[in-house]
Design an enzyme around this catalytic site. Structure first.
Site, PDB file in Angstrom:
ATOM      1  N   CYS A   1      24.351  31.278  -4.231  1.00 30.51           N
ATOM      2  CA  CYS A   1      24.339  30.115  -5.117  1.00 30.51           C
ATOM      3  C   CYS A   1      23.198  30.167  -6.136  1.00 30.51           C
ATOM      4  O   CYS A   1      23.035  29.249  -6.919  1.00 30.51           O
ATOM      5  CB  CYS A   1      24.289  28.819  -4.315  1.00 30.51           C
ATOM      6  SG  CYS A   1      22.812  28.675  -3.295  1.00 30.51           S
TER       7      CYS A   1
ATOM      8  N   ASP B   1      14.894  31.929  -5.758  1.00 27.99           N
ATOM      9  CA  ASP B   1      13.694  32.007  -4.928  1.00 27.99           C
ATOM     10  C   ASP B   1      13.577  33.354  -4.239  1.00 27.99           C
ATOM     11  O   ASP B   1      12.467  33.858  -4.048  1.00 27.99           O
ATOM     12  CB  ASP B   1      13.683  30.868  -3.897  1.00 27.99           C
ATOM     13  CG  ASP B   1      13.168  29.587  -4.526  1.00 27.99           C
ATOM     14  OD1 ASP B   1      12.140  29.643  -5.214  1.00 27.99           O
ATOM     15  OD2 ASP B   1      13.809  28.538  -4.360  1.00 27.99           O
TER      16      ASP B   1
ATOM     17  N   HIS C   1      13.916  25.436 -12.798  1.00 28.59           N
ATOM     18  CA  HIS C   1      14.913  24.377 -12.578  1.00 28.59           C
ATOM     19  C   HIS C   1      15.330  23.722 -13.882  1.00 28.59           C
ATOM     20  O   HIS C   1      16.458  23.277 -14.036  1.00 28.59           O
ATOM     21  CB  HIS C   1      14.374  23.344 -11.592  1.00 28.59           C
ATOM     22  CG  HIS C   1      14.436  23.850 -10.191  1.00 28.59           C
ATOM     23  ND1 HIS C   1      13.357  24.377  -9.542  1.00 28.59           N
ATOM     24  CD2 HIS C   1      15.488  23.985  -9.352  1.00 28.59           C
ATOM     25  CE1 HIS C   1      13.733  24.794  -8.347  1.00 28.59           C
ATOM     26  NE2 HIS C   1      15.013  24.563  -8.204  1.00 28.59           N
TER      27      HIS C   1
ATOM     28  N   GLU D   1      16.528  32.368   1.052  1.00 30.09           N
ATOM     29  CA  GLU D   1      15.663  32.290  -0.133  1.00 30.09           C
ATOM     30  C   GLU D   1      14.361  33.029   0.090  1.00 30.09           C
ATOM     31  O   GLU D   1      13.560  33.174  -0.823  1.00 30.09           O
ATOM     32  CB  GLU D   1      15.313  30.826  -0.432  1.00 30.09           C
ATOM     33  CG  GLU D   1      16.472  30.009  -0.855  1.00 30.09           C
ATOM     34  CD  GLU D   1      16.067  28.575  -1.112  1.00 30.09           C
ATOM     35  OE1 GLU D   1      16.119  28.156  -2.268  1.00 30.09           O
ATOM     36  OE2 GLU D   1      15.705  27.872  -0.156  1.00 30.09           O
TER      37      GLU D   1
HETATM   38  C1  PEP Z   1      17.708  29.460  -5.420  1.00 27.79           C
HETATM   39  O1  PEP Z   1      16.528  29.487  -5.064  1.00 27.79           O
HETATM   40  O2  PEP Z   1      18.329  30.452  -5.829  1.00 27.79           O
HETATM   41  C2  PEP Z   1      18.463  28.185  -5.352  1.00 27.79           C
HETATM   42  C3  PEP Z   1      19.757  28.152  -5.548  1.00 27.79           C
HETATM   43  O3  PEP Z   1      17.754  27.037  -5.160  1.00 27.79           O
HETATM   44  P1  PEP Z   1      16.858  26.367  -6.312  1.00 27.79           P
HETATM   45  O4  PEP Z   1      17.136  27.078  -7.598  1.00 27.79           O
HETATM   46  O5  PEP Z   1      17.216  24.933  -6.370  1.00 27.79           O
HETATM   47  O6  PEP Z   1      15.472  26.594  -5.803  1.00 27.79           O
HETATM   48 MG    MG Z   2      15.651  27.789  -4.126  1.00 28.57          MG
END
Ligand code: PEP
Ligand code: MG
Length: 548
Positions: A509, A462, A193, A438
């Site tokens: 995403c 994820d 993140h 995910e």
């Molecule tokens: C992901 O897991 O790809 C996602 C977009 O969520 P995050 O990166 O916030 O876990």
């Molecule tokens: Mg995620």
């Protein structure tokens, strides 16, 4: 002190693009050992007063920036830090330690441990959180005191490159962006993140493969994110050469920006006529204007947990509503997908006092946690519903593995709707409800899950982690993730087929949405939407226009 240090090049994985020259500032996460070698009580007292004034100054600056960036509630933490600096108990404890002959740093260390242990011992979750604040403020004081030591390190208000073993998402959210030039970490990976935040902030970062000495704190370095390297203590000639290259790249980048801006109003349609919506991933309302200026067709992922991470207690319905409403209104009818709280794993908040878990990434995170913390969850659901009266809002659930969870969430959403109707509040009764893909479970079961939801968005960060059994935070398995995308692409292709067969829509995403080498594959799967950090929006539009 720096005489024996030499020029060194440290390699790593670059995040974002570009290069910058700046002074390194190490994040002080641990305090120095107590020592009795003060420079005499008067000298140490004066040093301490100077450090307090300087930290006070930077806290008030941070507070102002946070207020502008993420709102006044989020900035409250800094008001608490400012108050703590003046706290009588803390001041007295530091003075006692100075009188015992300790150095200013050691006096702060002793006072910090006295006061924070006393607060923690009260067994009250609010005060336990204050104990963490005491430690935080004291660490800043110690950092300031050591920055003012013989090495002549970067001062608190000078632009700097932050060096840290790793940064948690909440540390990253709390950083003062006005003086931050870039990050260097020794742990983490491009899918963490923190890396995602660095990309969204548009600042270069580097995850180093090796470590370097703390003695470089305060010295000049060249951070080249595109080339994946950091040059420590560069010679004047190297610095001049690097600056010239950066300047040339900046000119090229501005020409390219000019060209890309010409694409702003062009719908992203492939040569074979498939249109893909280009959405933005954002962390909060402060990023909406940038998303719009880069031509976002909507918001594909509002990571709602970032607001929770920046506060020292959970925001209430009204606070959340104001924030979501601001985003919905500014997007003027374009879709805004608000992902419900995805706390857990690497995103922890102290005020929830969650149990320690052996494997937090496989534990209580996302919707699993929300279904246990129902009061907290319903505050958020009601806020999202109310915001839906001001624009085209959709609600998306993270970390789903099965239909049971979706049904349990739907029941809560229905209860929240009922409550709002009784209160006479407006909301969109046909609010779109979607889930993230995910987990391999969600990817495999999406034909069945499409009976329960209106849309899907693939979280590849994820999905890679859970499909390949490779921790997204762990740099040692980062290459494994890069080299084994095929199983995940396979899951996405199958999911897209199943979802389209039932007339639903699917977006992506996760960070793979911004991997332009995969855009053609996503077009071939007839993915309906791609959502990326704002710096990638225009390039993605260009890339889709080139695809078949
Ligand atoms: C992901 O897991 O790809 C996602 C977009 O969520 P995050 O990166 O916030 O876990
Ligand atoms: Mg995620």
């Amino acid at each position: 002190m720096t005489k024996h240090l030499k020029t060194e090049v440290v390699r790593g994985t670059g995040i974002g693009n570009g290069g910058i020259v700046g002074k390194l500032r190490f994040l002080h996460t641990s305090t120095p050992k107590s020592e009795k070698k003060g420079g005499g009580i008067e000298v140490e007292r004066a040093r301490l007063q100077e450090a307090i004034a300087s930290v006070e100054h930077s806290i008030s600056h941070l507070q102002k920036t946070a207020e502008e960036d993420i709102g006044s509630d989020a900035a409250e933490i800094f008001a608490i830090h400012a108050m703590l600096l003046e706290d009588e108990d803390l001041q007295e404890a530091m003075e006692r330690a100075l009188l015992e002959g300790l150095s200013a740093e050691a006096a702060v260390e002793v006072a910090s441990s006295e006061l924070s242990s006393a607060l923690a011992a009260l067994n009250d979750s609010y005060l336990a959180a204050r104990a963490a604040d005491v430690r935080d403020v004291c660490a800043q004081l110690i950092g300031e005191l050591s920055n003012k030591s013989e090495t002549g390190n970067a001062s608190a208000n000078e632009p700097y490159i932050l060096v840290a073993r790793d940064l948690t998402p909440s540390q990253t959210v709390g950083l003062d962006r006005s003086t931050l030039l870039g990050f260097v970490t020794f742990e983490g990976s491009p899918n963490s993140h923190t890396a995602i935040l660095a990309r969204a902030m548009g600042i270069p970062a580097l995850v180093c493969t090796g470590e370097f000495s703390k003695e470089y704190d305060g010295t000049t370095a060249l951070l080249d994110a595109s080339g994946g390297e950091l040059t420590l203590l560069p010679s004047e000639a190297e610095k001049a050469d690097f600056e010239a290259r950066c300047a040339k790249n900046a000119v090229l980048a501005s020409q390219r920006t000019h060209f890309l801006n010409g694409l702003l109003d062009k719908p992203a349609i492939t040569k074979s006529g498939h249109q893909i919506l280009i959405y933005a991933n954002i962390g909060g309302e402060a990023e909406v204007d940038a998303a719009l200026s880069f031509g976002a067709d909507g918001i594909g992922l509002l990571r709602s947990e970032f607001l929770y991470l920046s506060l020292d207690r959970a925001p209430d319905e009204e606070r959340l509503y104001q924030s979501y409403r601001a985003v919905a209104e500014r997007m003027q009818g374009r879709r805004v997908v608000i992902r419900t709280l995805d706390i857990g794993a690497d995103k922890q908040v102290s005020y929830l006092s969650l149990p320690r878990e052996e494997n937090p990434a496989l534990g209580l995170r996302g919707v699993r946690l929300c279904l246990r913390e129902r009061t907290l969850f319903c505050e958020q659901i009601r806020a999202i519903l109310r915001a839906s009266a001001h624009g085209k809002v959709a609600l998306m659930l993270p970390m789903v593995v099965g239909a049971q969870e979706v049904r349990a969430c739907r029941d809560l959403i229905a209860e929240c709707m009922q409550m709002l109707s009784e209160r006479g509040e407006k909301y969109d009764k046909d609010l779109e409800i979607g889930i993230m893909i995910e987990t391999p479970a969600a990817a495999i079961m999406c034909r069945e899950l499409s009976h329960e939801v209106d849309f899907f968005s693939v979280g590849t960060n994820d999905l890679l982690q859970y499909t390949l059994a490779a921790d997204r935070q762990n740099p040692h398995v980062e290459a494994l993730c890069r080299e084994n995308q095929e199983p995940v692409l396979h899951l996405i292709a199958n999911a897209a087929e199943a979802i389209h067969a039932r007339g639903g829509w699917i977006g992506i995403c996760g960070e793979l949405a911004a991997d332009f080498s995969l855009t053609q594959r996503f077009c071939d799967m007839h993915v309906d939407e791609l959502s990326v950090s704002t710096p990638y929006l225009l390039e993605l539009r260009e890339r889709i226009l080139e695809c078949q």
